[in-house]
Design an enzyme around this catalytic site. Structure first.
Site, PDB file in Angstrom:
ATOM      1  N   CYS A 199     -10.968   2.832   0.570  1.00  0.00           N
ATOM      2  CA  CYS A 199      -9.586   3.198   0.840  1.00  0.00           C
ATOM      3  C   CYS A 199      -9.208   2.378   2.058  1.00  0.00           C
ATOM      4  CB  CYS A 199      -9.453   4.686   1.138  1.00  0.00           C
ATOM      5  SG  CYS A 199      -7.787   5.138   1.687  1.00  0.00           S
ATOM      6  N   CYS A 247      -4.445  -1.550  -1.643  1.00  0.00           N
ATOM      7  CA  CYS A 247      -4.650  -0.116  -1.828  1.00  0.00           C
ATOM      8  C   CYS A 247      -5.621   0.060  -2.989  1.00  0.00           C
ATOM      9  CB  CYS A 247      -3.308   0.524  -2.165  1.00  0.00           C
ATOM     10  SG  CYS A 247      -3.411   2.230  -2.689  1.00  0.00           S
ATOM     11  N   GLU A 272      -2.892   8.884   8.309  1.00  0.00           N
ATOM     12  CA  GLU A 272      -1.451   8.597   8.269  1.00  0.00           C
ATOM     13  C   GLU A 272      -0.708   9.433   9.320  1.00  0.00           C
ATOM     14  OE1 GLU A 272       1.333   6.246   5.888  1.00  0.00           O
ATOM     15  OE2 GLU A 272      -0.811   6.329   5.819  1.00  0.00           O
ATOM     16  N   ASP A 328       0.876  -1.180   0.000  1.00  0.00           N
ATOM     17  CA  ASP A 328       0.000   0.000   0.000  1.00  0.00           C
ATOM     18  C   ASP A 328       0.912   1.228   0.000  1.00  0.00           C
ATOM     19  OD1 ASP A 328      -2.382   1.623   0.387  1.00  0.00           O
ATOM     20  OD2 ASP A 328      -1.825   1.835   2.485  1.00  0.00           O
ATOM     21  N   SER A 329       0.309   2.398  -0.091  1.00  0.00           N
ATOM     22  CA  SER A 329       1.105   3.626  -0.038  1.00  0.00           C
ATOM     23  C   SER A 329       1.610   3.903   1.376  1.00  0.00           C
ATOM     24  CB  SER A 329       0.241   4.800  -0.488  1.00  0.00           C
ATOM     25  OG  SER A 329      -0.881   4.902   0.358  1.00  0.00           O
ATOM     26  N   HIS A 343      -7.190   2.787   4.272  1.00  0.00           N
ATOM     27  CA  HIS A 343      -6.918   3.540   5.496  1.00  0.00           C
ATOM     28  C   HIS A 343      -8.177   3.688   6.361  1.00  0.00           C
ATOM     29  CE1 HIS A 343      -3.211   4.798   3.534  1.00  0.00           C
ATOM     30  NE2 HIS A 343      -2.834   5.439   4.616  1.00  0.00           N
TER      31      HIS A 343
HETATM   32  N1  DGL Z   1      -4.852   3.259   1.205  1.00  0.00           N
HETATM   33  C1  DGL Z   1      -4.962   3.803  -0.076  1.00  0.00           C
HETATM   34  C2  DGL Z   1      -6.187   3.401  -0.837  1.00  0.00           C
HETATM   35  O1  DGL Z   1      -6.765   2.398  -0.516  1.00  0.00           O
HETATM   36  C3  DGL Z   1      -4.343   5.035  -0.528  1.00  0.00           C
HETATM   37  C4  DGL Z   1      -4.304   6.265   0.259  1.00  0.00           C
HETATM   38  C5  DGL Z   1      -3.382   7.209  -0.444  1.00  0.00           C
HETATM   39  O2  DGL Z   1      -2.181   6.928  -0.464  1.00  0.00           O
HETATM   40  O3  DGL Z   1      -3.864   8.212  -1.011  1.00  0.00           O
HETATM   41  O4  DGL Z   1      -6.572   4.044  -1.782  1.00  0.00           O
END
Ligand code: DGL
Length: 277
Positions: A195, A82, A163, A19-20, A197
């Site tokens: 997302c 992600c 984050e 993931d990012s 996150h």
């Molecule tokens: N966790 C990520 C997603 O599912 C990306 C969040 C990001 O880096 O912008 O899209």
């Protein structure tokens, strides 16, 4: 032109998850809970976070490097944990692999799950700008079940906020509630957290909806897709050795370490690995 990588997956090899940043740890956690025998290698591309704001070209090139690294470990399966990378780089990653089914994204399992359950016809979605502007979820629902109507809203502040460790507090509650209050998301029966996150702001989302609608968290759904894939391909780890979980980040930050602990539930040993140096 992408060069294919050679790999020969074995049951004892780890599952490679990326993931990012910390978001994909929600998926990693669900996988380790459902499949406690599995070894995993997690890569959080913190140097390039947020992916949601990046160009498709940039995300594809980040994903390519990370997948090359994970396959070299060698990992037996790649999980793109992600949404932004799944909508942008899934096909590129498939092309890299000798057999394209050795990569799982976080979108198809969720779409298939919702269609199979058939409980909802009006579904909301929140995600990054990249995920929402790609309209990938919408296109997939239209193909599989056109009776499902999707209302999507980009919520770009949320991933960077999480984050940075802003969740379960007044600020995160205000930000989440003001996004969910958008009239575009009215009259929905369920909402997809598109997302990885967002499970960390589950309390804020629940406090807004107060149990009125179903909140779809992709982490658990994806972990079942991983289990099914490993079973079908005779790749479940049956070794008696205790599993190894490794965590890499492209840029070490203290906030990542702290948030990662909360996401994963236990203390993590983070290793910095900049694949772009
Ligand atoms: N966790 C990520 C997603 O599912 C990306 C969040 C990001 O880096 O912008 O899209």
């Amino acid at each position: 032109m992408v060069n294919k990588i050679t790999f020969s997956p074995k049951p004892t090899h780890p599952i490679g998850i990326f993931d990012s940043g910390v978001g994909g740890l929600t998926v990693a956690k669900a996988i380790t809970e459902l499949l406690p025998n599995e070894n995993i290698i997690y890569f959080g591309d913190t140097a390039h976070m947020p992916y949601g704001e990046k160009s498709p070209h940039a995300i594809k090139s980040y994903a390519e490097k990370i997948v090359e690294f994970l396959i070299a470990q060698p990992c037996k399966l790649i999980v793109i944990a992600c949404n932004s990378a799944s909508v942008t780089a899934f096909k590129r990653v498939q092309k890299l692999l000798p057999q394209k089914q050795f990569v799982i994204n976080v979108i198809d399992p969720v779409v298939q799950h919702l269609v199979a359950e058939g409980h909802h016809k009006n579904i909301g979605l929140i995600g990054t700008k990249r995920t929402v502007s790609s309209a990938v979820y919408k296109k997939k629902f239209e193909q599989i079940d056109p009776s499902i109507h999707l209302k999507s809203l980009a919520t770009p502040l949320l991933a960077p906020m999480i984050e940075e460790g802003f969740f379960n507090n007044k600020i995160s509650k205000t930000v989440v509630h003001s996004y969910l209050n958008n009239p575009h998301l009215s009259k929905i029966e369920a909402i997809i957290l598109a997302c990885t996150h967002y499970p960390l702001i589950m309390n804020e989302i629940k406090s807004y909806y107060k149990g009125d609608i179903e909140i779809i968290n992709s982490a658990e759904i994806v972990s079942h897709a991983v289990q099914q894939f490993l079973k079908q391909n005779y790749l479940l780890n049956v070794s008696k050795k205790s599993p190894k979980h490794e965590f890499y980040v492209s840029d070490y930050t203290e906030s990542f370490e702290q948030t990662a602990k909360i996401f994963f539930g236990t203390k993590l040993q983070l290793k910095e690995k900049n694949l772009w140096k």
